[in-house]
Structures are given as structure tokens and as C-alpha cells.
Design an enzyme around this catalytic site. Structure first.
Site, PDB file in Angstrom:
ATOM      1  N   PHE A   6       0.888  -1.027  -0.427  1.00 39.43           N
ATOM      2  CA  PHE A   6      -0.118  -0.111  -0.061  1.00 39.43           C
ATOM      3  C   PHE A   6       0.647   1.353   0.266  1.00 39.43           C
ATOM      4  O   PHE A   6       1.946   1.162   0.887  1.00 39.43           O
ATOM      5  CB  PHE A   6      -1.261  -0.457   1.409  1.00 39.43           C
ATOM      6  CG  PHE A   6      -2.240  -0.895   1.893  1.00 39.43           C
ATOM      7  CD1 PHE A   6      -2.968  -0.977   0.137  1.00 39.43           C
ATOM      8  CD2 PHE A   6      -1.941  -1.911   1.855  1.00 39.43           C
ATOM      9  CE1 PHE A   6      -3.934  -2.610   0.809  1.00 39.43           C
ATOM     10  CE2 PHE A   6      -1.990  -3.486   1.908  1.00 39.43           C
ATOM     11  CZ  PHE A   6      -3.700  -3.724   1.211  1.00 39.43           C
ATOM     12  N   CYS A   7       0.899   1.920  -1.184  1.00 38.26           N
ATOM     13  CA  CYS A   7       1.946   3.627  -1.024  1.00 38.26           C
ATOM     14  C   CYS A   7      -0.100   4.563  -1.005  1.00 38.26           C
ATOM     15  O   CYS A   7      -0.959   4.372  -0.905  1.00 38.26           O
ATOM     16  CB  CYS A   7       2.097   3.238  -2.082  1.00 38.26           C
ATOM     17  SG  CYS A   7       1.212   2.956  -4.103  1.00 38.26           S
ATOM     18  N   ASN A   8       0.974   6.100  -2.091  1.00 30.14           N
ATOM     19  CA  ASN A   8       0.441   6.762  -2.372  1.00 30.14           C
ATOM     20  C   ASN A   8      -1.056   6.624  -2.708  1.00 30.14           C
ATOM     21  O   ASN A   8      -2.514   7.157  -2.651  1.00 30.14           O
ATOM     22  CB  ASN A   8       0.839   7.834  -2.432  1.00 30.14           C
ATOM     23  CG  ASN A   8       1.471   8.552  -1.105  1.00 30.14           C
ATOM     24  OD1 ASN A   8       1.329   8.837  -0.358  1.00 30.14           O
ATOM     25  ND2 ASN A   8       2.526   9.702  -1.622  1.00 30.14           N
ATOM     26  N   LEU A  38      -2.874   2.980  -0.090  1.00 30.44           N
ATOM     27  CA  LEU A  38      -3.209   3.464   1.143  1.00 30.44           C
ATOM     28  C   LEU A  38      -4.829   3.478   1.456  1.00 30.44           C
ATOM     29  O   LEU A  38      -5.626   2.577   2.311  1.00 30.44           O
ATOM     30  CB  LEU A  38      -2.151   4.555   1.441  1.00 30.44           C
ATOM     31  CG  LEU A  38      -2.282   4.201   3.591  1.00 30.44           C
ATOM     32  CD1 LEU A  38      -2.296   2.121   3.600  1.00 30.44           C
ATOM     33  CD2 LEU A  38      -1.690   5.226   4.000  1.00 30.44           C
TER      34      LEU A  38
END
Length: 103
Positions: A6-8, A38
Site C-alpha cells: 500500500f502506497c500513495n 493506502l
């Protein structure tokens, strides 16, 4: 083994996901690895083995861990070094260690 990153926006980790898939294939592991933004953590947490956060969203670890804990999913932040170097093998190892430490 179901691993979710999970990231931006879910895009910056796409290269890392590919490197992790390559590392898993070299080890003969059946790994389902996908990246998401995320803000979709709660929609993609159920039924996975481990969740990893990109370092750029590491400040959200506490809040994210509360969600992951409800589903008994280990969660941690990928190291900036491994993320920056797109070190799929090291991040895969991190995921495997988290899974093996699961109660």
C-alpha cells in the site's frame, strides 16, 4: 502467499511488485503480490497474509496497523533503502518473516 503493498496511489510500487514476483518465482514460491493505494487498505485487507506500506506512507502505520490487527494480518513499513533500490528480494524476505511471525 497473498502480499499486498500500500502506497500513495498504488502506482509507485508497481516496479517493486514486479521485482518481488521475480524473486518469488526464483524461489519457487506461489505469491500473489499486488499494490493498492493506502486509502483502499480496508477493502483489500481480508484474506491476505501480509500488508506492507511504502515508506512514503509510513507515518500512517499506527492507523493502518489497527485495521490489519482486526483481520490478524501482520503489517510493517518497507525500508526506504529497499524501496529506493527496488530490492524485490529483500522486501519479499521481509514479507515472509512477517508471515512466519504470525501467531
Amino acid at each position: 502467499m497473498k502480499i499486498r503493498l500500500f502506497c500513495n496511489a498504488g502506482m509507485s510500487t508497481s516496479l517493486l511488485v514486479e521485482k518481488m514476483k521475480e524473486a518469488a518465482k526464483e524461489e519457487g514460491l506461489d505469491a500473489d503480490i499486488v499494490a493498492y493505494p493506502l486509502n483502499e487498505l480496508d477493502r483489500h485487507i481480508e484474506g491476505i497474509d501480509v500488508a506492507l506500506l511504502g515508506p512514503q506512507v509510513g507515518y500512517q502505520k499506527k492507523k493502518s496497523k489497527q485495521i490489519a490487527d482486526k483481520h490478524n494480518v501482520p503489517l510493517d513499513v518497507i525500508s526506504m533503502t529497499d524501496y529506493g533500490r527496488i530490492n524485490g528480494k529483500a522486501v519479499l524476505e521481509q514479507a515472509k518473516k512477517l508471515i512466519s511471525s504470525k501467531p
